[in-house]
Design a protein around this motif. Structure first.
Motif, PDB file in Angstrom:
ATOM      1  N   TRP A  19       0.813  -1.213   0.000  1.00  0.00           N
ATOM      2  CA  TRP A  19       0.000   0.000   0.000  1.00  0.00           C
ATOM      3  C   TRP A  19       0.850   1.268   0.000  1.00  0.00           C
ATOM      4  N   VAL A  20       2.106   1.145   0.470  1.00  0.00           N
ATOM      5  CA  VAL A  20       3.001   2.305   0.416  1.00  0.00           C
ATOM      6  C   VAL A  20       3.246   2.704  -1.043  1.00  0.00           C
ATOM      7  N   GLY A  21       3.567   1.717  -1.867  1.00  0.00           N
ATOM      8  CA  GLY A  21       3.761   1.982  -3.291  1.00  0.00           C
ATOM      9  C   GLY A  21       2.484   2.434  -3.969  1.00  0.00           C
ATOM     10  N   PHE A  22       1.353   1.846  -3.538  1.00  0.00           N
ATOM     11  CA  PHE A  22       0.062   2.202  -4.124  1.00  0.00           C
ATOM     12  C   PHE A  22      -0.254   3.663  -3.854  1.00  0.00           C
ATOM     13  N   TYR A  23      -0.071   4.112  -2.609  1.00  0.00           N
ATOM     14  CA  TYR A  23      -0.371   5.505  -2.263  1.00  0.00           C
ATOM     15  C   TYR A  23       0.611   6.469  -2.928  1.00  0.00           C
ATOM     16  N   PHE A  24       1.854   6.032  -3.092  1.00  0.00           N
ATOM     17  CA  PHE A  24       2.826   6.886  -3.763  1.00  0.00           C
ATOM     18  C   PHE A  24       2.427   7.081  -5.230  1.00  0.00           C
ATOM     19  N   LEU A  25       2.008   5.992  -5.895  1.00  0.00           N
ATOM     20  CA  LEU A  25       1.560   6.093  -7.283  1.00  0.00           C
ATOM     21  C   LEU A  25       0.348   7.009  -7.387  1.00  0.00           C
ATOM     22  N   GLN A  26      -0.585   6.857  -6.443  1.00  0.00           N
ATOM     23  CA  GLN A  26      -1.770   7.713  -6.465  1.00  0.00           C
ATOM     24  C   GLN A  26      -1.401   9.176  -6.261  1.00  0.00           C
ATOM     25  N   SER A  27      -0.461   9.411  -5.355  1.00  0.00           N
ATOM     26  CA  SER A  27      -0.021  10.787  -5.102  1.00  0.00           C
ATOM     27  C   SER A  27       0.599  11.395  -6.351  1.00  0.00           C
ATOM     28  N   ILE A  56      -4.641   6.617  11.705  1.00  0.00           N
ATOM     29  CA  ILE A  56      -5.387   7.244  12.807  1.00  0.00           C
ATOM     30  C   ILE A  56      -6.861   7.479  12.479  1.00  0.00           C
ATOM     31  N   ALA A  57      -7.188   7.636  11.190  1.00  0.00           N
ATOM     32  CA  ALA A  57      -8.592   7.908  10.811  1.00  0.00           C
ATOM     33  C   ALA A  57      -8.855   7.340   9.423  1.00  0.00           C
ATOM     34  N   PRO A  58      -8.937   6.020   9.310  1.00  0.00           N
ATOM     35  CA  PRO A  58      -9.082   5.392   7.988  1.00  0.00           C
ATOM     36  C   PRO A  58     -10.307   5.850   7.204  1.00  0.00           C
ATOM     37  N   ARG A  59     -11.421   6.110   7.884  1.00  0.00           N
ATOM     38  CA  ARG A  59     -12.627   6.537   7.171  1.00  0.00           C
ATOM     39  C   ARG A  59     -12.422   7.926   6.553  1.00  0.00           C
ATOM     40  N   VAL A  60     -11.781   8.811   7.303  1.00  0.00           N
ATOM     41  CA  VAL A  60     -11.477  10.145   6.779  1.00  0.00           C
ATOM     42  C   VAL A  60     -10.540  10.031   5.582  1.00  0.00           C
ATOM     43  N   GLN A  61      -9.546   9.159   5.696  1.00  0.00           N
ATOM     44  CA  GLN A  61      -8.596   8.990   4.597  1.00  0.00           C
ATOM     45  C   GLN A  61      -9.282   8.484   3.335  1.00  0.00           C
ATOM     46  N   LYS A  62     -10.165   7.522   3.496  1.00  0.00           N
ATOM     47  CA  LYS A  62     -10.859   6.947   2.341  1.00  0.00           C
ATOM     48  C   LYS A  62     -11.737   7.988   1.645  1.00  0.00           C
ATOM     49  N   ASN A  63     -12.452   8.765   2.441  1.00  0.00           N
ATOM     50  CA  ASN A  63     -13.318   9.794   1.849  1.00  0.00           C
ATOM     51  C   ASN A  63     -12.502  10.890   1.165  1.00  0.00           C
ATOM     52  N   MET A  64     -11.418  11.312   1.811  1.00  0.00           N
ATOM     53  CA  MET A  64     -10.578  12.353   1.223  1.00  0.00           C
ATOM     54  C   MET A  64      -9.923  11.849  -0.056  1.00  0.00           C
ATOM     55  N   LEU A  65      -9.426  10.622  -0.031  1.00  0.00           N
ATOM     56  CA  LEU A  65      -8.756  10.066  -1.198  1.00  0.00           C
ATOM     57  C   LEU A  65      -9.745   9.842  -2.346  1.00  0.00           C
ATOM     58  N   ALA A  66     -10.959   9.445  -2.000  1.00  0.00           N
ATOM     59  CA  ALA A  66     -11.980   9.261  -3.033  1.00  0.00           C
ATOM     60  C   ALA A  66     -12.297  10.598  -3.714  1.00  0.00           C
ATOM     61  N   LEU A  67     -12.418  11.664  -2.912  1.00  0.00           N
ATOM     62  CA  LEU A  67     -12.710  12.985  -3.458  1.00  0.00           C
ATOM     63  C   LEU A  67     -11.544  13.490  -4.317  1.00  0.00           C
ATOM     64  N   CYS A  68     -10.322  13.298  -3.827  1.00  0.00           N
ATOM     65  CA  CYS A  68      -9.143  13.738  -4.584  1.00  0.00           C
ATOM     66  C   CYS A  68      -9.007  12.972  -5.897  1.00  0.00           C
ATOM     67  N   SER A  69      -9.240  11.664  -5.847  1.00  0.00           N
ATOM     68  CA  SER A  69      -9.124  10.839  -7.047  1.00  0.00           C
ATOM     69  C   SER A  69     -10.183  11.211  -8.071  1.00  0.00           C
ATOM     70  N   LEU A  70     -11.415  11.456  -7.599  1.00  0.00           N
ATOM     71  CA  LEU A  70     -12.505  11.830  -8.505  1.00  0.00           C
ATOM     72  C   LEU A  70     -12.209  13.176  -9.175  1.00  0.00           C
ATOM     73  N   THR A  71     -11.752  14.139  -8.366  1.00  0.00           N
ATOM     74  CA  THR A  71     -11.410  15.461  -8.914  1.00  0.00           C
ATOM     75  C   THR A  71     -10.262  15.362  -9.910  1.00  0.00           C
ATOM     76  N   GLY A 123      -8.730   5.133  -7.210  1.00  0.00           N
ATOM     77  CA  GLY A 123      -9.524   5.697  -6.126  1.00  0.00           C
ATOM     78  C   GLY A 123     -10.548   4.711  -5.601  1.00  0.00           C
ATOM     79  N   VAL A 124     -11.165   3.961  -6.504  1.00  0.00           N
ATOM     80  CA  VAL A 124     -12.148   2.948  -6.101  1.00  0.00           C
ATOM     81  C   VAL A 124     -11.477   1.858  -5.280  1.00  0.00           C
ATOM     82  N   ILE A 125     -10.298   1.409  -5.734  1.00  0.00           N
ATOM     83  CA  ILE A 125      -9.563   0.372  -4.997  1.00  0.00           C
ATOM     84  C   ILE A 125      -9.210   0.857  -3.598  1.00  0.00           C
ATOM     85  N   ALA A 126      -8.711   2.097  -3.508  1.00  0.00           N
ATOM     86  CA  ALA A 126      -8.334   2.651  -2.201  1.00  0.00           C
ATOM     87  C   ALA A 126      -9.545   2.773  -1.290  1.00  0.00           C
TER      88      ALA A 126
END
Length: 527
Positions: A19-27, A56-71, A123-126
């Motif tokens: 997931w470290v590599g996955f988040y880096f690719l997404q970033s 610390i807040a996986p639900r917040v991360q998922k929602n933020m990442l979904a919004l960022c990926s969609l945008t 974004g969907v996978i994350a």
């Protein structure tokens, strides 16, 4: 040995997680999609933010990442063509009609949408990742926290060092910059539109001292998105302007547009400007009205509202106004510029004693050019869109020829000026999907044709002295014989007299030197 190393790394919390590599690719993809310059620092830092939030807040991360990926998925094609949000892109969003929006979406290469789908899929996978049991903080978590916090302060501290201003909102994180740029620039656009609407209700403040027009009819033809190096009459490689190339008149080979987009460029060109702000009530149409001219405005560009764009605000000051398109969902995208000639012929059919000012605003070579030419072109140059672009200029040349003939048939003296609002820059250069789009980084974005054809011209003359669209009102006053207290001419426009350095306004509303811009050469490869 390998097992021992793996156990040691795991014990220290340094073992690599997929997931470290996955988040880096997404970033990386999100940062690139939003139109900002690539930065390894912020790609790593945003990855750290995502990893920390997951802890610390996986639900917040998922929602933020979904919004960022969609945008990011939606913005990627625009970001590759036009860069990060700025005043111009937000202004275009406010002033573009449905027709232009549809054309814009069809001009981007297909693989841009493929990348958008890939970003969306990530974004969907994350978002579907299932939270794991919480674990105590490790060394890597502390390291991520340090990197993400340090990166947040890099840009503000740089601004403090170089500009003496420290603002946390100036952080370089692309996601934060995107939100800030959209909010700030949108507020500026709204303020400008409100100022425009207020000025639309204000009478002009021109003080006309004298009006001695040399000709009976004056025609201003405003072209759209024409680079000067694509026009045969101005040195372009292709002979695509048979009329203009041989017409008698004055042809300016170094005329520079005020800005790189229609609304901003014409706002600065056609209005009196004080403190870098157009005074929409004081424009060339109201000046002509004050001087006793009868004024007409015929447009093939969409009108969204009465005063909601700079151009509509100016047009509505004319005595007679007609838009071929209303800018709504039913606007006819196939309306040809030549339809405007029916309107001019009706004006010329009736003898008039007043001096006349007629303005034609064309769709010209606006992207997508193949929509202007119905997919037709004379010579293939690199891509179909580039080829259509060259042919769209031929269509405008033919319109100018027909308009010139109409003017001759009236038997009255006349003078006609044609210029384009701005140029364009090449995108996906050298590829089969090469196209042209708005930009503000190159001289070619501001190099446009400007010519004056009059009934008493006897030769085809070139004027090589540099001229700026910021001085258009001065030209207009000299051309029409109008003297106004508010206009001071520093030089004779139609001459070889030097006019000094030229500046242009970029998409961030900064004045920049034209001489310091880059170059975007028109390649002449054909098949």
């Amino acid at each position: 040995m390998n097992l021992t190393v793996k156990d040691t790394l795991a014990a220290r919390g340094i073992a690599l997680d997929p997931w470290v590599g996955f988040y880096f690719l997404q970033s990386l993809l999100i940062n690139t999609a939003l139109g900002y310059e690539f930065s390894l620092l912020y790609a790593v830092a945003f990855s750290c933010v995502l990893l920390l939030l997951w802890r610390i807040a996986p639900r917040v991360q998922k929602n933020m990442l979904a919004l960022c990926s969609l945008t990011a998925a939606f913005y990627f094609p625009f970001g590759q063509a036009y860069g990060a949000p700025n005043f111009n892109t937000l202004l275009a969003l406010h002033s573009t009609n449905m027709e232009e929006s549809t054309e814009l979406l069809t001009i981007f290469p297909w693989y841009s949408y493929l990348v958008s789908l890939f970003i969306f899929a990530l974004g969907v996978i994350a978002f579907r990742r299932k939270p794991a049991t919480k674990q105590p903080w490790r060394f890597t978590d502390h390291l991520c926290l340090a990197v993400s916090v340090a990166a947040f302060f890099v840009a503000p501290l740089q601004n403090l060092a170089y500009g003496g201003v420290f603002k946390l909102k100036d952080t370089g994180y692309p996601v934060f910059r995107f939100v800030k740029d959209v909010v700030v620039n949108n507020a500026e656009v709204i303020d400008e539109q409100q100022r425009m609407a207020a000025l639309s209700q204000v009478k002009d403040s021109w003080n006309v001292l004298a009006a001695k027009p040399k000709y009976h009819t004056y025609v201003v033809v405003i072209g759209e998105s024409v680079r000067r190096d694509a026009v045969g009459a101005f040195g372009g490689h292709w002979d695509n302007t048979p009329f203009a190339s041989h017409a008698n008149g004055y042809f300016f080979t170094d005329y520079v547009a005020a800005s790189g987009s229609t609304q901003k460029s014409l706002g600065l060109t056609l209005n009196r400007v004080l403190d870098n702000k157009p005074q929409y009530q004081d424009n060339f149409v109201t000046l002509a009205n004050r001087a006793g001219f009868q004024t007409w405005w015929f447009s093939n560009q969409g009108q969204i509202g009465e005063y909601d764009t700079a151009i509509a605000s100016i047009a509505k000051r004319a005595d007679e106004v007609q838009f071929l398109k209303s800018g709504d969902f039913e606007a006819d995208k196939n309306t040809r510029d030549e339809a405007l000639l029916k309107m001019t012929s009706q004006v010329f059919a009736t003898p008039r004693t007043q001096p006349q000012l007629i303005v034609l605003h064309l769709m010209g070579s606006h992207p997508q050019a193949c929509d202007r030419t119905q997919g037709k072109y004379e010579v293939f140059v690199q891509s179909k869109e580039t080829s259509c672009y060259l042919h769209s200029i031929t269509q405008t040349d033919h319109l100018l020829e027909q308009l010139y003939q109409q003017l001759q048939n009236t038997g009255q003296s006349f003078s006609m000026v044609y210029f384009s609002d701005h140029g364009l820059a090449f995108k996906e250069r050298g590829k089969e999907v090469q196209y042209l789009a708005h930009d503000d980084k190159f001289q070619q974005n501001f190099q446009v044709p400007f010519m004056v054809l009059s009934s008493d011209d006897t030769a085809h003359r070139l004027i090589k002295a540099r001229r700026s669209a910021n001085d258009f009102l001065s030209f207009f006053a000299q051309w029409t014989g109008i003297k106004a207290k508010e206009i001071t001419s520093k030089y004779k426009f139609v001459s070889s007299q030097k006019a000094g350095p030229v500046w242009v306004t970029n998409f961030k509303l900064h004045k920049v030197s034209y001489d310091h811009l880059g170059s975007d050469i028109f390649e002449t490869k054909t098949r």
